[in-house]
Write an enzyme that holds these catalytic residues in place. Structure first.
Site, PDB file in Angstrom:
ATOM      1  N   THR A  16       0.871  -1.179   0.000  1.00 15.23           N
ATOM      2  CA  THR A  16       0.000   0.000   0.000  1.00 15.23           C
ATOM      3  C   THR A  16       0.905   1.225   0.000  1.00 15.23           C
ATOM      4  OG1 THR A  16      -1.659  -1.151   1.317  1.00 15.23           O
ATOM      5  CG2 THR A  16      -1.804   1.247   1.243  1.00 15.23           C
ATOM      6  N   LYS A  67      -7.680   1.555  -3.147  1.00 16.42           N
ATOM      7  CA  LYS A  67      -7.331   1.132  -1.782  1.00 16.42           C
ATOM      8  C   LYS A  67      -7.509   2.282  -0.780  1.00 16.42           C
ATOM      9  CE  LYS A  67      -5.091  -0.965   1.629  1.00 16.42           C
ATOM     10  NZ  LYS A  67      -5.561  -2.131   2.338  1.00 16.42           N
ATOM     11  N   LYS A 124      -1.669   5.250   8.529  1.00 14.43           N
ATOM     12  CA  LYS A 124      -0.888   5.316   7.288  1.00 14.43           C
ATOM     13  C   LYS A 124      -1.822   5.527   6.085  1.00 14.43           C
ATOM     14  CE  LYS A 124       1.600   2.383   4.064  1.00 14.43           C
ATOM     15  NZ  LYS A 124       2.111   1.080   3.694  1.00 14.43           N
TER      16      LYS A 124
END
Ligand code: NAD
Length: 294
Positions: free
Chosen positions: A93, A168, A243
């Site tokens: 990611t 995502k 994050k």
């Protein structure tokens, strides 16, 4: 059987590589951590001395690394070591800009590439039930799909290079916001004398229904498998939620999108992390909210 190189054999990459071995592929791997290499070796992965060594004979190279800077530094070296025609798949990611730069590095060597981050966490990585969201050319996707499907239950082609990362962070922004929303509702319900089960029974079959409630309920009881029943052990750690929310905010700033609730969620998770809860499941934010309301 395909020759696959796997760089980054941590909590996610380790079990993903093991599933490729189980599926009959020849997997060569590398990680900076000796412990991760040992575990992967036990799972049938051949360990190399460096990422460049690991990729030399590979038809497909998969990376599963912490952040964009790690992916770009690994790509900078490996693109000159891989065979002609190798396919590069980054499952980490990372920020959309770094993902696009990684595609550019591959394109300079005429290599096909895909950004393919995952949802489903460590449990999904172990059980081969991840969801992959992929960005890149259709040809790259078609080559990657049979490999990715050995590590997951759903593989979605989201569009151009970077589209997988975009999907995502949009998904996880929904998740962060919705978890805070559900947690606030339980905190308010407590103040109003409403039982957790009563609120769950109503909201889970009404318009408040969402994944954060029905699968990951932040109070113990209504959903026995949710981390709330296990002292908020992850699951999906608050550090990873922060994050992803920061990546969403970077992307919102760069693209000019208005995401006020995403910004607020990022701030709340920053405070929660800063209070020493980085390793807690992200649903533990309910305890933090209870503290704030006194
Ligand atoms: P992790 O820290 O367990 O694993 C990352 C691994 O990369 C480590 O073992 C580290 O030693 C290795 N590494 C770092 N730099 C390297 C380099 N230059 N060469 C070789 N190895 C290197 O992290 P993780 O939980 O496995 O997460 C990996 C990625 O997956 C992250 O981008 C994360 O955001 C994403 N992700 C994680 C989860 C989760 O639940 N853990 C869920 C979805 C997505």
């Amino acid at each position: 059987m395909t020759n696959i190189a796997f760089i980054g054999l941590g909590n996610m990459g380790g079990p993903m590589a093991a599933n490729l071995v189980k599926a009959g592929h020849a997997v060569t791997g590398f990680d900076l951590s000796a412990a991760s290499c040992d575990q992967a070796r036990n799972d049938g992965v051949t360990i190399s001395d460096s990422a460049t060594d690991a990729v030399r004979e590979a038809d497909v190279v998969i990376t599963m690394l912490p952040a964009g800077k790690h992916v770009l530094s690994v790509y900078a070296n490996l693109v000159s070591s891989v065979k002609e025609g190798a396919l590069l798949i980054d499952c980490s990611t990372i920020d959309v800009e770094s993902a696009r730069k990684a595609h550019d590095l591959a394109r300079e060597r005429n290599l096909m590439s895909l950004d393919a981050p995952v949802s489903g966490g460590v449990g999904g990585a172990k059980g081969a039930t991840l969801t992959f969201m992929a960005g890149g050319e259709k040809g790259a996707f078609d080559r990657a799909e049979p490999i990715l499907s050995k590590m997951g239950k759903k593989v979605v082609h989201c569009g151009e290079p970077g589209a997988g990362q975009a999907a995502k962070i949009c998904n996880n922004m929904i998740l962060g916001i919705s978890m805070i929303g559900v947690a606030e509702a339980f905190v308010l319900g407590e103040k109003l004398g409403l039982s957790h089960q009563a609120l769950f029974d109503v909201a889970s079959t009404s318009s408040g229904q969402c994944w954060s409630l029905t699968t990951y309920c932040p109070v113990p009881g209504p959903v026995p498998t949710s981390p709330a029943n296990n002292d908020y052990k992850p699951g999906f750690a608050a550090a990873l939620m922060l994050k992803d929310l920061k990546l969403a905010q970077e992307a919102a700033l760069a693209s000019g999108a208005s995401t006020p609730l995403g910004a607020e969620a990022a701030q709340l998770y920053a405070l929660f992390n800063g209070a020493g809860h980085e390793g807690d499941d992200f649903s533990g934010i309910i305890n933090f909210l209870r503290g704030q309301t006194g």
